[in-house]
Scaffold this motif. Structure first.
Motif, PDB file in Angstrom:
ATOM      1  N   CYS A  80       0.854  -1.190   0.000  1.00 30.27           N
ATOM      2  CA  CYS A  80       0.000   0.000   0.000  1.00 30.27           C
ATOM      3  C   CYS A  80       0.895   1.247   0.000  1.00 30.27           C
ATOM      4  O   CYS A  80       2.117   1.155   0.011  1.00 30.27           O
ATOM      5  CB  CYS A  80      -0.933  -0.012   1.188  1.00 30.27           C
ATOM      6  N   LEU A  81       0.255   2.399  -0.010  1.00 32.07           N
ATOM      7  CA  LEU A  81       0.991   3.660  -0.028  1.00 32.07           C
ATOM      8  C   LEU A  81       1.772   3.840   1.272  1.00 32.07           C
ATOM      9  O   LEU A  81       1.338   3.410   2.339  1.00 32.07           O
ATOM     10  CB  LEU A  81       0.026   4.827  -0.212  1.00 32.07           C
ATOM     11  N   ASP A  82       2.897   4.492   1.168  1.00 30.49           N
ATOM     12  CA  ASP A  82       3.702   4.807   2.336  1.00 30.49           C
ATOM     13  C   ASP A  82       3.052   5.978   3.080  1.00 30.49           C
ATOM     14  O   ASP A  82       2.872   7.059   2.520  1.00 30.49           O
ATOM     15  CB  ASP A  82       5.120   5.172   1.898  1.00 30.49           C
ATOM     16  N   ARG A  83       2.684   5.743   4.353  1.00 26.83           N
ATOM     17  CA  ARG A  83       1.947   6.756   5.122  1.00 26.83           C
ATOM     18  C   ARG A  83       2.700   8.080   5.211  1.00 26.83           C
ATOM     19  O   ARG A  83       2.114   9.151   5.049  1.00 26.83           O
ATOM     20  CB  ARG A  83       1.635   6.253   6.524  1.00 26.83           C
ATOM     21  N   SER A  84       3.997   8.027   5.464  1.00 24.38           N
ATOM     22  CA  SER A  84       4.750   9.279   5.647  1.00 24.38           C
ATOM     23  C   SER A  84       4.772  10.094   4.346  1.00 24.38           C
ATOM     24  O   SER A  84       4.685  11.322   4.379  1.00 24.38           O
ATOM     25  CB  SER A  84       6.168   8.986   6.125  1.00 24.38           C
ATOM     26  N   ARG A  85       4.847   9.431   3.193  1.00 25.87           N
ATOM     27  CA  ARG A  85       4.808  10.159   1.919  1.00 25.87           C
ATOM     28  C   ARG A  85       3.429  10.760   1.685  1.00 25.87           C
ATOM     29  O   ARG A  85       3.301  11.883   1.193  1.00 25.87           O
ATOM     30  CB  ARG A  85       5.177   9.230   0.762  1.00 25.87           C
ATOM     31  N   VAL A  86       2.379  10.038   2.049  1.00 30.37           N
ATOM     32  CA  VAL A  86       1.021  10.547   1.872  1.00 30.37           C
ATOM     33  C   VAL A  86       0.792  11.733   2.799  1.00 30.37           C
ATOM     34  O   VAL A  86       0.269  12.777   2.393  1.00 30.37           O
ATOM     35  CB  VAL A  86      -0.027   9.439   2.133  1.00 30.37           C
TER      36      VAL A  86
END
Length: 106
Positions: A80-86
């Motif tokens: 899934c998407l990387d939380r820190s980048r999101v």
């Protein structure tokens, strides 16, 4: 079209209240017309003889029969998407969740 239940302006106002919608008088009239048209179509559907039609719980069963490979992708775990980048691109965050302004006043 056969006889069917109809919606009144009072019904429209009550539904709008429950949905926290503020409708203008023109919007109430349009909603009244649209809801009664929908009920009319449902009434027409109720006139169909479906006694020979098997009940269906999942549409995917029918899709899978007609298009076995193209319709549904395999159910597999993917990254899934990387939380820190999101969160880095969010206007406001607490590091875990997006912060958004309150939109419902009750």
């Amino acid at each position: 079209m056969s006889d069917s239940a109809t919606v009144s302006v009072e019904d429209v106002r009550r539904v709008a209240e429950l949905a926290s919608l503020e409708l203008t008088s023109e919007e109430e009239v349009r909603m009244l017309r649209d809801l009664n048209a929908i009920l009319g179509h449902v009434s027409q559907l109720n006139e169909l003889d479906t006694s020979a039609v098997e009940p269906m719980a999942q549409v995917s069963e029918v899709i899978g029969e007609s298009q076995p490979q193209e319709a549904l992708r395999p159910d597999e775990v993917r990254p899934c998407l990387d939380r820190s980048r999101v969160m880095a691109s969010a206007p406001e965050t607490d590091g875990t969740f997006f912060k958004v302004p309150k939109v419902i006043e009750r």
